[in-house]
Write an enzyme that holds these catalytic residues in place. Structure first.
Site, mmCIF file in Angstrom:
data_model
loop_
_atom_site.group_PDB
_atom_site.id
_atom_site.type_symbol
_atom_site.label_atom_id
_atom_site.label_comp_id
_atom_site.label_asym_id
_atom_site.label_seq_id
_atom_site.Cartn_x
_atom_site.Cartn_y
_atom_site.Cartn_z
ATOM 1 N N CYS A 124 1.929 -2.880 -1.444
ATOM 2 C CA CYS A 124 0.517 -2.837 -0.677
ATOM 3 C C CYS A 124 -0.652 -2.630 -1.754
ATOM 4 C CB CYS A 124 0.189 -1.494 0.151
ATOM 5 S SG CYS A 124 1.471 -1.293 1.596
ATOM 6 N N GLY A 125 -1.900 -3.150 -1.468
ATOM 7 C CA GLY A 125 -2.962 -3.091 -2.319
ATOM 8 C C GLY A 125 -3.892 -2.475 -1.863
#
Length: 283
Positions: free
Chosen positions: A2-3
């Site tokens: 995830c970012g």
């Protein structure tokens, strides 16, 4: 994986560029999560007109509401009307709600972040604050409801990189208090925990300190409200995070490359958030 990305603008001259800047940041985080994505935008005059309640619905259509305007974005509908937020929500019973408030618009869905940003017309968005997330699903199904941000309180949202180990236990405790959940995502547990703490009268710093004490796992959280922008990491701080700050803006991302396109980045104060320290900036 995830970012996370977030941008809090201090200089009103940059408000017309919020969507452009947020799009660049979000797309730089595509490699950290390409199965779904979402954004929260504060203060857009089209999506959230002044004096109107705004509700984002994850559905291809919504019922007609007297006095309401609907912006059709395919699988996402942005509804706004000159009425209290609670009244507008009451006119949308049984529909999956992605976000609500007077300044907040949440857009999220399944697909590559760049494709979603284009479909939403994110580059044209204006406003004073934006939050984004690219997801690599680990805790629940790849669905629009499972995408971030989680916006479960008025003008509040949360994005998360990491995993909560004891989210099922805390979910049961919250359900015993009457809290209703929309997904199996562990991030929703964190979002509803923070929203409940704020509803109980705590400020954001107190709410996040309590979360750090009760939640096990590894995480970086970015929490936004109608007047603030806060970041916290777990005690080990193994999930990446970087903050950059200038007189014109404050920005946060999982990786520095998401920040390089911001105006004045060469003069920014850049640092890595310390473990379990609450960083908050207020409008």
């Amino acid at each position: 994986m995830c970012g996370i990305v977030g941008l809090h603008l201090r200089d009103p001259d940059l408000y017309p560029r919020l969507g452009e800047l947020l799009t660049g940041m979000l797309c730089e985080m595509s490699e950290r999560g390409a199965d779904s994505a979402g954004v929260a935008v504060y203060g857009d005059p089209v999506w959230s007109p002044p004096g109107h309640a705004t509700v984002t619905v994850l559905a291809p259509s919504v019922p007609a509401i007297d006095g309401a305007t609907v912006i059709d974005l395919g699988e996402v509908q942005v509804v706004h009307a000159p009425m209290p937020v609670g009244d507008l929500l009451a006119r949308l019973p049984g529909l999956p709600i992605a976000g609500f408030g007077e300044e907040l618009t949440v857009l999220k869905g399944v697909g590559h972040p760049r494709d979603l940003a284009t479909a939403f017309g994110l580059e044209r968005a204006q406003g004073w604050q934006g939050v984004g997330h690219t997801r690599m699903a680990t805790e629940s199904a790849v669905t629009p409801a499972g995408a971030h941000p989680y916006a479960v309180g008025p003008d509040q949202c949360l994005v998360h990189n990491g995993s909560f180990a004891n989210h099922a236990t805390i979910r049961r405790h919250l359900r015993a208090r009457g809290v209703v959940f929309d997904s199996e995502n562990d991030t929703e547990v964190g979002a509803r925990y923070v929203a409940q703490a704020l509803a109980d009268g705590r400020d954001i710093e107190s709410a996040l300190k309590s979360l750090c004490a009760e939640f096990d796992g590894f995480y970086t959280l970015l929490v936004s409200n109608r007047d603030s922008f806060a970041v916290v990491r777990d005690a080990i701080a193994c999930k990446p995070a970087v903050v950059a700050e200038t007189d014109a803006w404050v920005a946060m991302a999982s990786e520095y490359r998401a920040l390089v396109g911001l105006p004045g980045i060469e003069q920014a104060r850049i640092f890595e958030p310390e473990p379990e320290r609450i960083y908050a900036w207020t409008r």
